[in-house]
Motif scaffolding. Structure first.
Motif, short mmCIF file in Angstrom:
data_model
loop_
_atom_site.label_atom_id
_atom_site.label_comp_id
_atom_site.label_asym_id
_atom_site.label_seq_id
_atom_site.Cartn_x
_atom_site.Cartn_y
_atom_site.Cartn_z
N VAL A 94 18.75 12.39 1.38
CA VAL A 94 18.20 11.29 0.58
C VAL A 94 17.11 10.55 1.35
CG1 VAL A 94 18.74 9.03 -0.43
CG2 VAL A 94 20.26 10.97 -0.84
N GLY A 95 17.39 10.23 2.61
CA GLY A 95 16.40 9.53 3.42
C GLY A 95 15.12 10.31 3.59
N LEU A 96 15.26 11.60 3.91
CA LEU A 96 14.07 12.44 4.12
C LEU A 96 13.31 12.66 2.82
CD1 LEU A 96 12.54 14.07 6.24
CD2 LEU A 96 13.95 16.05 5.66
N GLY A 97 14.05 12.91 1.73
CA GLY A 97 13.40 13.18 0.44
C GLY A 97 12.63 11.98 -0.08
N HIS A 98 13.29 10.82 -0.12
CA HIS A 98 12.64 9.61 -0.64
C HIS A 98 11.46 9.20 0.24
CE1 HIS A 98 14.49 8.09 -4.19
NE2 HIS A 98 15.71 8.12 -3.71
N THR A 99 11.65 9.23 1.55
CA THR A 99 10.58 8.79 2.45
C THR A 99 9.36 9.72 2.37
OG1 THR A 99 12.25 7.88 3.94
CG2 THR A 99 10.04 8.14 4.82
N SER A 100 9.61 11.02 2.39
CA SER A 100 8.51 11.98 2.30
C SER A 100 7.75 11.80 0.98
CB SER A 100 9.04 13.42 2.39
OG SER A 100 9.71 13.62 3.62
N PHE A 101 8.50 11.60 -0.08
CA PHE A 101 7.88 11.43 -1.40
C PHE A 101 7.04 10.15 -1.45
CE2 PHE A 101 8.13 9.81 -5.79
CZ PHE A 101 7.44 10.82 -6.44
N MET A 102 7.62 9.05 -0.98
CA MET A 102 6.91 7.76 -1.06
C MET A 102 5.61 7.78 -0.26
SD MET A 102 8.06 5.36 -2.99
CE MET A 102 7.13 4.03 -2.22
N PHE A 103 5.65 8.35 0.95
CA PHE A 103 4.48 8.28 1.82
C PHE A 103 3.52 9.45 1.61
CE2 PHE A 103 7.18 5.14 3.69
CZ PHE A 103 6.28 4.18 4.13
N SER A 104 3.79 10.27 0.58
CA SER A 104 2.80 11.25 0.15
C SER A 104 1.93 10.69 -0.97
CB SER A 104 3.50 12.53 -0.35
OG SER A 104 4.24 12.26 -1.53
N LEU A 105 2.31 9.50 -1.47
CA LEU A 105 1.55 8.84 -2.53
C LEU A 105 0.34 8.12 -1.92
CD1 LEU A 105 4.53 7.33 -4.58
CD2 LEU A 105 3.22 9.40 -5.09
N PRO A 106 -0.72 7.89 -2.71
CA PRO A 106 -1.94 7.25 -2.19
C PRO A 106 -1.83 5.73 -2.10
CG PRO A 106 -2.25 7.85 -4.48
CD PRO A 106 -0.89 8.36 -4.10
N PHE A 107 -2.19 5.17 -0.95
CA PHE A 107 -2.29 3.71 -0.75
C PHE A 107 -3.77 3.41 -0.46
CE2 PHE A 107 1.97 4.95 0.52
CZ PHE A 107 2.76 4.02 -0.13
N CYS A 108 -4.38 2.57 -1.27
CA CYS A 108 -5.82 2.43 -1.13
C CYS A 108 -6.29 0.98 -1.16
CB CYS A 108 -6.53 3.22 -2.23
SG CYS A 108 -5.93 2.89 -3.90
N GLY A 109 -5.71 0.14 -0.37
CA GLY A 109 -6.25 -1.22 -0.33
C GLY A 109 -5.24 -2.25 0.10
N PRO A 110 -4.57 -2.92 -0.84
CA PRO A 110 -3.61 -3.97 -0.46
C PRO A 110 -2.52 -3.38 0.44
CG PRO A 110 -4.03 -4.01 -2.82
CD PRO A 110 -4.66 -2.77 -2.30
N ASN A 111 -2.25 -4.05 1.54
CA ASN A 111 -1.24 -3.52 2.47
C ASN A 111 -0.17 -4.56 2.81
OD1 ASN A 111 -2.81 -5.21 4.04
ND2 ASN A 111 -2.73 -3.89 5.85
N ALA A 112 -0.13 -5.66 2.05
CA ALA A 112 0.88 -6.69 2.30
C ALA A 112 2.13 -6.39 1.47
CB ALA A 112 0.32 -8.07 1.93
N ILE A 113 3.23 -6.11 2.15
CA ILE A 113 4.50 -5.81 1.48
C ILE A 113 5.26 -7.12 1.28
CG2 ILE A 113 6.68 -4.54 1.64
CD1 ILE A 113 5.27 -2.58 3.53
N PRO A 114 5.54 -7.51 0.04
CA PRO A 114 6.23 -8.78 -0.21
C PRO A 114 7.73 -8.67 0.06
CG PRO A 114 5.80 -7.68 -2.29
CD PRO A 114 5.19 -6.82 -1.22
N HIS A 115 8.05 -8.36 1.30
CA HIS A 115 9.45 -8.13 1.68
C HIS A 115 9.56 -8.28 3.19
CE1 HIS A 115 13.52 -6.62 1.12
NE2 HIS A 115 13.27 -6.40 -0.16
N PHE A 116 10.81 -8.26 3.71
CA PHE A 116 10.96 -8.38 5.16
C PHE A 116 11.23 -7.03 5.83
CE2 PHE A 116 15.18 -9.07 3.38
CZ PHE A 116 16.02 -8.33 4.22
N PHE A 117 11.30 -5.96 5.03
CA PHE A 117 11.36 -4.61 5.61
C PHE A 117 10.77 -3.63 4.60
CE2 PHE A 117 15.33 -4.81 3.25
CZ PHE A 117 15.55 -3.53 2.79
N CYS A 118 10.60 -2.39 5.02
CA CYS A 118 9.93 -1.38 4.18
C CYS A 118 10.90 -0.82 3.14
CB CYS A 118 9.37 -0.26 5.05
SG CYS A 118 8.03 -0.83 6.13
N GLU A 119 11.00 -1.51 2.05
CA GLU A 119 11.88 -1.16 0.94
C GLU A 119 11.08 -0.40 -0.12
OE1 GLU A 119 14.64 -0.45 -0.29
OE2 GLU A 119 15.70 -2.33 -0.69
#
Length: 312
Positions: free
Chosen positions: A154-179
Protein backbone atom coordinates in the motif's frame (compact mmCIF):
# COMPACT_ATOMS: atom_id res chain seq x y z
CA UNK A 1 4.05 16.35 -18.46
CA UNK A 2 7.49 15.39 -17.20
CA UNK A 3 8.64 19.02 -17.50
CA UNK A 4 5.81 20.18 -15.27
CA UNK A 5 6.46 17.38 -12.85
CA UNK A 6 10.09 18.44 -12.46
CA UNK A 7 9.19 22.06 -11.69
CA UNK A 8 8.47 21.39 -8.02
CA UNK A 9 11.64 20.14 -6.29
CA UNK A 10 10.47 20.83 -2.75
CA UNK A 11 7.32 21.48 -0.75
CA UNK A 12 6.46 23.76 2.14
CA UNK A 13 4.55 22.18 5.03
CA UNK A 14 2.35 25.05 6.21
CA UNK A 15 1.34 23.18 9.36
CA UNK A 16 0.56 25.51 12.25
CA UNK A 17 2.54 28.49 10.97
CA UNK A 18 -0.56 30.67 11.28
CA UNK A 19 -0.33 30.24 15.07
CA UNK A 20 2.91 32.24 15.30
CA UNK A 21 2.52 33.18 18.96
CA UNK A 22 1.90 29.56 20.00
CA UNK A 23 4.90 27.85 18.38
CA UNK A 24 6.72 27.38 21.71
CA UNK A 25 3.63 26.02 23.45
CA UNK A 26 2.82 23.67 20.57
CA UNK A 27 6.41 22.41 20.57
CA UNK A 28 6.20 21.62 24.30
CA UNK A 29 2.82 19.90 23.97
CA UNK A 30 3.78 17.74 20.97
CA UNK A 31 7.17 16.87 22.46
CA UNK A 32 5.50 15.71 25.68
CA UNK A 33 2.93 13.65 23.78
CA UNK A 34 5.64 12.09 21.61
CA UNK A 35 7.87 11.13 24.54
CA UNK A 36 4.91 9.64 26.43
CA UNK A 37 3.82 7.75 23.31
CA UNK A 38 7.24 6.21 22.76
CA UNK A 39 7.70 5.43 26.47
CA UNK A 40 4.24 3.90 26.86
CA UNK A 41 4.51 1.69 23.80
CA UNK A 42 8.09 0.68 24.64
CA UNK A 43 6.86 -0.34 28.08
CA UNK A 44 4.28 -2.66 26.52
CA UNK A 45 6.95 -4.13 24.21
CA UNK A 46 9.21 -4.70 27.23
CA UNK A 47 6.49 -6.29 29.35
CA UNK A 48 5.30 -8.64 26.62
CA UNK A 49 8.87 -9.60 25.72
CA UNK A 50 9.98 -10.40 29.29
CA UNK A 51 6.89 -11.59 31.21
CA UNK A 52 6.11 -15.31 30.87
CA UNK A 53 2.40 -14.76 31.56
CA UNK A 54 2.06 -12.61 28.45
CA UNK A 55 3.42 -15.15 25.95
CA UNK A 56 0.09 -15.64 24.17
CA UNK A 57 -1.11 -14.74 20.65
CA UNK A 58 -3.11 -11.75 21.93
CA UNK A 59 -0.02 -10.16 23.46
CA UNK A 60 2.14 -11.13 20.49
CA UNK A 61 -0.13 -8.91 18.38
CA UNK A 62 -0.28 -6.23 21.07
CA UNK A 63 3.52 -6.00 21.10
CA UNK A 64 3.50 -5.60 17.32
CA UNK A 65 0.81 -2.93 17.58
CA UNK A 66 3.02 -0.98 19.98
CA UNK A 67 5.98 -1.23 17.59
CA UNK A 68 3.75 0.07 14.80
CA UNK A 69 2.53 2.97 16.93
CA UNK A 70 6.10 4.04 17.67
CA UNK A 71 6.92 4.01 13.97
CA UNK A 72 3.61 5.65 13.02
CA UNK A 73 4.08 8.65 15.29
CA UNK A 74 7.83 8.90 14.61
CA UNK A 75 7.16 9.47 10.91
CA UNK A 76 5.37 12.77 11.56
CA UNK A 77 6.02 14.23 15.02
CA UNK A 78 9.84 14.71 15.00
CA UNK A 79 9.64 16.65 11.72
CA UNK A 80 6.74 18.69 13.12
CA UNK A 81 8.84 19.49 16.20
CA UNK A 82 11.72 20.57 13.97
CA UNK A 83 9.43 22.92 12.05
CA UNK A 84 7.98 24.41 15.23
CA UNK A 85 11.44 24.93 16.74
CA UNK A 86 13.28 26.34 13.71
CA UNK A 87 10.49 27.81 11.59
CA UNK A 88 12.01 26.11 8.54
CA UNK A 89 9.17 24.22 6.88
CA UNK A 90 10.63 23.14 3.56
CA UNK A 91 10.86 19.46 2.70
CA UNK A 92 12.44 18.06 -0.48
CA UNK A 93 10.22 16.16 -2.87
CA UNK A 94 12.06 12.91 -2.09
CA UNK A 95 11.69 13.51 1.66
CA UNK A 96 7.97 14.14 1.24
CA UNK A 97 7.61 10.90 -0.73
CA UNK A 98 9.55 9.00 1.92
CA UNK A 99 7.37 10.38 4.72
CA UNK A 100 4.19 9.48 2.82
CA UNK A 101 5.47 5.94 2.18
CA UNK A 102 6.27 5.21 5.81
CA UNK A 103 3.08 6.82 7.11
CA UNK A 104 0.96 4.71 4.74
CA UNK A 105 3.13 1.66 5.42
CA UNK A 106 2.62 1.78 9.18
CA UNK A 107 -1.04 2.81 8.87
CA UNK A 108 -2.00 0.05 6.40
CA UNK A 109 -0.07 -2.53 8.43
CA UNK A 110 -2.06 -1.48 11.50
CA UNK A 111 -5.30 -1.89 9.55
CA UNK A 112 -4.41 -5.51 8.83
CA UNK A 113 -3.00 -6.14 12.31
CA UNK A 114 -6.23 -4.99 13.97
CA UNK A 115 -8.07 -7.53 11.80
CA UNK A 116 -5.65 -10.26 12.96
CA UNK A 117 -6.29 -9.25 16.58
CA UNK A 118 -10.05 -9.54 15.97
CA UNK A 119 -9.51 -13.04 14.55
CA UNK A 120 -7.53 -13.91 17.68
CA UNK A 121 -10.47 -12.85 19.90
CA UNK A 122 -12.88 -14.77 17.64
CA UNK A 123 -10.82 -17.96 17.95
CA UNK A 124 -10.38 -17.55 21.72
CA UNK A 125 -14.09 -17.02 22.44
CA UNK A 126 -15.89 -18.91 19.67
CA UNK A 127 -13.44 -21.81 19.15
CA UNK A 128 -11.69 -22.20 22.54
CA UNK A 129 -10.86 -25.90 22.10
CA UNK A 130 -9.20 -25.28 18.74
CA UNK A 131 -7.57 -22.00 19.79
CA UNK A 132 -4.01 -23.39 20.25
CA UNK A 133 -4.20 -24.82 16.72
CA UNK A 134 -5.90 -21.84 15.06
CA UNK A 135 -3.47 -19.35 16.62
CA UNK A 136 -0.24 -21.32 16.82
CA UNK A 137 3.02 -19.39 16.84
CA UNK A 138 3.48 -20.22 13.16
CA UNK A 139 0.03 -18.87 12.28
CA UNK A 140 0.73 -15.69 14.28
CA UNK A 141 3.95 -15.15 12.35
CA UNK A 142 2.13 -15.71 9.06
CA UNK A 143 -0.62 -13.24 9.94
CA UNK A 144 1.99 -10.70 11.01
CA UNK A 145 3.93 -11.25 7.78
CA UNK A 146 0.81 -10.69 5.68
CA UNK A 147 0.05 -7.47 7.60
CA UNK A 148 3.56 -6.08 7.04
CA UNK A 149 3.53 -7.14 3.36
CA UNK A 150 0.16 -5.46 2.76
CA UNK A 151 1.44 -2.31 4.45
CA UNK A 152 4.54 -2.25 2.23
CA UNK A 153 2.49 -2.72 -0.95
CA UNK A 154 0.00 0.00 0.00
CA UNK A 155 2.76 2.44 0.93
CA UNK A 156 4.79 1.78 -2.21
CA UNK A 157 1.76 1.76 -4.52
CA UNK A 158 0.16 4.97 -3.24
CA UNK A 159 3.44 6.87 -2.98
CA UNK A 160 4.67 5.85 -6.43
CA UNK A 161 1.31 6.77 -7.93
CA UNK A 162 1.06 10.16 -6.20
CA UNK A 163 4.57 11.30 -7.10
CA UNK A 164 4.23 10.23 -10.73
CA UNK A 165 1.57 12.93 -11.10
CA UNK A 166 2.56 16.42 -12.39
CA UNK A 167 3.17 19.26 -9.90
CA UNK A 168 3.58 22.58 -11.67
CA UNK A 169 3.60 25.57 -9.40
CA UNK A 170 2.04 25.89 -5.94
CA UNK A 171 4.13 23.92 -3.47
CA UNK A 172 2.60 24.89 -0.12
CA UNK A 173 0.96 21.86 1.51
CA UNK A 174 -1.81 22.98 3.90
CA UNK A 175 -0.89 20.32 6.43
CA UNK A 176 1.82 19.42 8.94
CA UNK A 177 2.99 16.32 7.06
CA UNK A 178 2.85 14.88 3.53
CA UNK A 179 -0.68 13.51 3.50
CA UNK A 180 -2.40 12.27 0.33
CA UNK A 181 -5.41 14.60 0.25
CA UNK A 182 -3.59 17.96 0.63
CA UNK A 183 -0.88 16.93 -1.85
CA UNK A 184 -3.55 15.95 -4.35
CA UNK A 185 -4.70 19.58 -4.20
CA UNK A 186 -1.37 20.62 -5.78
CA UNK A 187 -1.52 18.29 -8.77
CA UNK A 188 -1.95 19.99 -12.18
CA UNK A 189 -4.95 19.42 -14.41
CA UNK A 190 -7.97 17.16 -13.93
CA UNK A 191 -7.32 14.65 -11.15
CA UNK A 192 -10.80 13.09 -10.97
CA UNK A 193 -9.59 9.70 -12.28
CA UNK A 194 -6.56 9.74 -9.98
CA UNK A 195 -8.83 10.69 -7.10
CA UNK A 196 -11.18 7.78 -7.84
CA UNK A 197 -8.26 5.33 -7.98
CA UNK A 198 -6.94 6.57 -4.62
CA UNK A 199 -10.38 6.34 -2.98
CA UNK A 200 -10.96 2.81 -4.31
CA UNK A 201 -7.53 1.65 -3.15
CA UNK A 202 -8.06 3.24 0.27
CA UNK A 203 -11.51 1.67 0.53
CA UNK A 204 -10.02 -1.73 -0.24
CA UNK A 205 -7.27 -1.58 2.40
CA UNK A 206 -9.51 0.04 5.04
CA UNK A 207 -12.92 -1.55 4.49
CA UNK A 208 -11.79 -5.15 3.85
CA UNK A 209 -10.03 -5.52 7.24
CA UNK A 210 -12.85 -3.54 8.85
CA UNK A 211 -15.39 -5.95 7.37
CA UNK A 212 -13.42 -8.90 8.77
CA UNK A 213 -13.40 -7.21 12.18
CA UNK A 214 -17.16 -6.65 12.08
CA UNK A 215 -17.71 -10.27 11.02
CA UNK A 216 -15.49 -11.56 13.83
CA UNK A 217 -17.28 -9.47 16.44
CA UNK A 218 -20.67 -10.52 15.08
CA UNK A 219 -19.75 -14.14 15.83
CA UNK A 220 -18.19 -13.14 19.16
CA UNK A 221 -21.34 -11.32 20.33
CA UNK A 222 -23.55 -14.22 19.28
CA UNK A 223 -21.33 -16.62 21.27
CA UNK A 224 -21.22 -14.34 24.32
CA UNK A 225 -25.01 -13.96 24.47
CA UNK A 226 -25.35 -17.75 24.44
CA UNK A 227 -23.11 -18.12 27.49
CA UNK A 228 -25.14 -19.26 30.53
CA UNK A 229 -22.84 -17.61 33.08
CA UNK A 230 -22.92 -13.87 33.76
CA UNK A 231 -19.30 -14.05 34.92
CA UNK A 232 -18.33 -15.77 31.66
CA UNK A 233 -20.04 -13.10 29.58
CA UNK A 234 -18.37 -10.34 31.60
CA UNK A 235 -14.92 -11.90 31.18
CA UNK A 236 -15.43 -12.35 27.43
CA UNK A 237 -16.55 -8.75 27.03
CA UNK A 238 -13.58 -7.47 29.02
CA UNK A 239 -11.07 -9.29 26.77
CA UNK A 240 -12.57 -7.58 23.70
CA UNK A 241 -13.36 -4.09 25.01
CA UNK A 242 -9.83 -2.65 24.67
CA UNK A 243 -9.53 -3.86 21.09
CA UNK A 244 -12.96 -2.48 20.21
CA UNK A 245 -12.03 0.98 21.54
CA UNK A 246 -8.80 1.02 19.51
CA UNK A 247 -10.62 -0.18 16.36
CA UNK A 248 -13.28 2.53 16.75
CA UNK A 249 -10.69 5.29 17.14
CA UNK A 250 -8.46 4.13 14.29
CA UNK A 251 -11.03 3.15 11.67
CA UNK A 252 -13.42 6.01 12.46
CA UNK A 253 -10.86 8.66 11.54
CA UNK A 254 -9.27 6.64 8.69
CA UNK A 255 -12.60 6.13 6.92
CA UNK A 256 -13.47 9.81 7.24
CA UNK A 257 -10.08 11.03 6.00
CA UNK A 258 -9.39 8.68 3.08
CA UNK A 259 -12.73 7.56 1.64
CA UNK A 260 -13.99 10.89 0.32
CA UNK A 261 -13.34 13.22 -2.64
CA UNK A 262 -10.59 15.82 -2.49
CA UNK A 263 -13.15 18.61 -2.89
CA UNK A 264 -14.29 17.92 0.67
CA UNK A 265 -10.80 18.53 2.07
CA UNK A 266 -10.81 21.48 4.47
CA UNK A 267 -7.32 22.93 5.18
CA UNK A 268 -8.64 24.58 8.36
CA UNK A 269 -10.09 21.51 10.09
CA UNK A 270 -8.57 18.41 8.45
CA UNK A 271 -5.05 18.90 9.90
CA UNK A 272 -6.67 19.02 13.35
CA UNK A 273 -8.44 15.73 12.64
CA UNK A 274 -5.16 14.28 11.38
CA UNK A 275 -3.59 15.26 14.70
CA UNK A 276 -6.02 12.90 16.37
CA UNK A 277 -5.11 9.75 14.44
CA UNK A 278 -1.44 10.59 13.78
CA UNK A 279 -0.46 11.99 17.20
CA UNK A 280 -3.16 11.37 19.82
CA UNK A 281 -4.29 7.81 19.01
CA UNK A 282 -0.80 6.27 19.39
CA UNK A 283 -0.58 7.56 22.97
CA UNK A 284 -4.07 6.25 23.78
CA UNK A 285 -3.31 2.64 22.88
CA UNK A 286 -0.93 1.88 25.78
CA UNK A 287 -3.29 3.72 28.15
CA UNK A 288 -6.31 1.73 26.94
CA UNK A 289 -4.54 -1.62 27.08
CA UNK A 290 -2.87 -1.00 30.44
CA UNK A 291 -5.82 0.50 32.32
CA UNK A 292 -8.37 -2.04 31.04
CA UNK A 293 -6.15 -5.13 31.09
CA UNK A 294 -5.49 -6.97 34.34
CA UNK A 295 -2.74 -9.12 32.79
CA UNK A 296 -0.72 -6.09 31.70
CA UNK A 297 -1.18 -4.39 35.08
CA UNK A 298 -0.10 -7.57 36.86
CA UNK A 299 2.96 -7.87 34.60
CA UNK A 300 3.87 -4.25 35.34
CA UNK A 301 3.63 -4.91 39.09
CA UNK A 302 5.87 -7.98 38.75
CA UNK A 303 8.42 -6.00 36.74
CA UNK A 304 8.48 -3.19 39.29
CA UNK A 305 8.86 -5.74 42.09
CA UNK A 306 11.83 -7.35 40.31
CA UNK A 307 13.45 -3.93 39.85
CA UNK A 308 12.90 -3.12 43.53
CA UNK A 309 14.52 -6.41 44.60
CA UNK A 310 17.39 -5.87 42.17
CA UNK A 311 18.11 -2.48 43.74
CA UNK A 312 18.22 -4.01 47.21
Amino acid sequence: MSTNASMVAEFILVGFSHLASLQGLLFSVFLTIYLLTVAGNLLIVLLVSTDAALQTPMYFFLRMLSVLEIGYTSVTVPLLLHHLLTGRRRIPRSGCALQMFFFLFFGATECCLLAAMAYDRYAAICKPLRYPLLLSHRVCLQLAGVAWACGAMVGLGHTSFMFSLPFCGPNAIPHFFCEIQPILQLVCGDTSLNELQIILAAALIILCPFGLILGSYGHILATIFRMPSTAGRSKAFSTCSSHLVVVSLFYGTAIFIYIRPKASYDPATDPLLSLFYAVVTPILNPIIYSLRNTDVKAALRRTLEKMRHADT
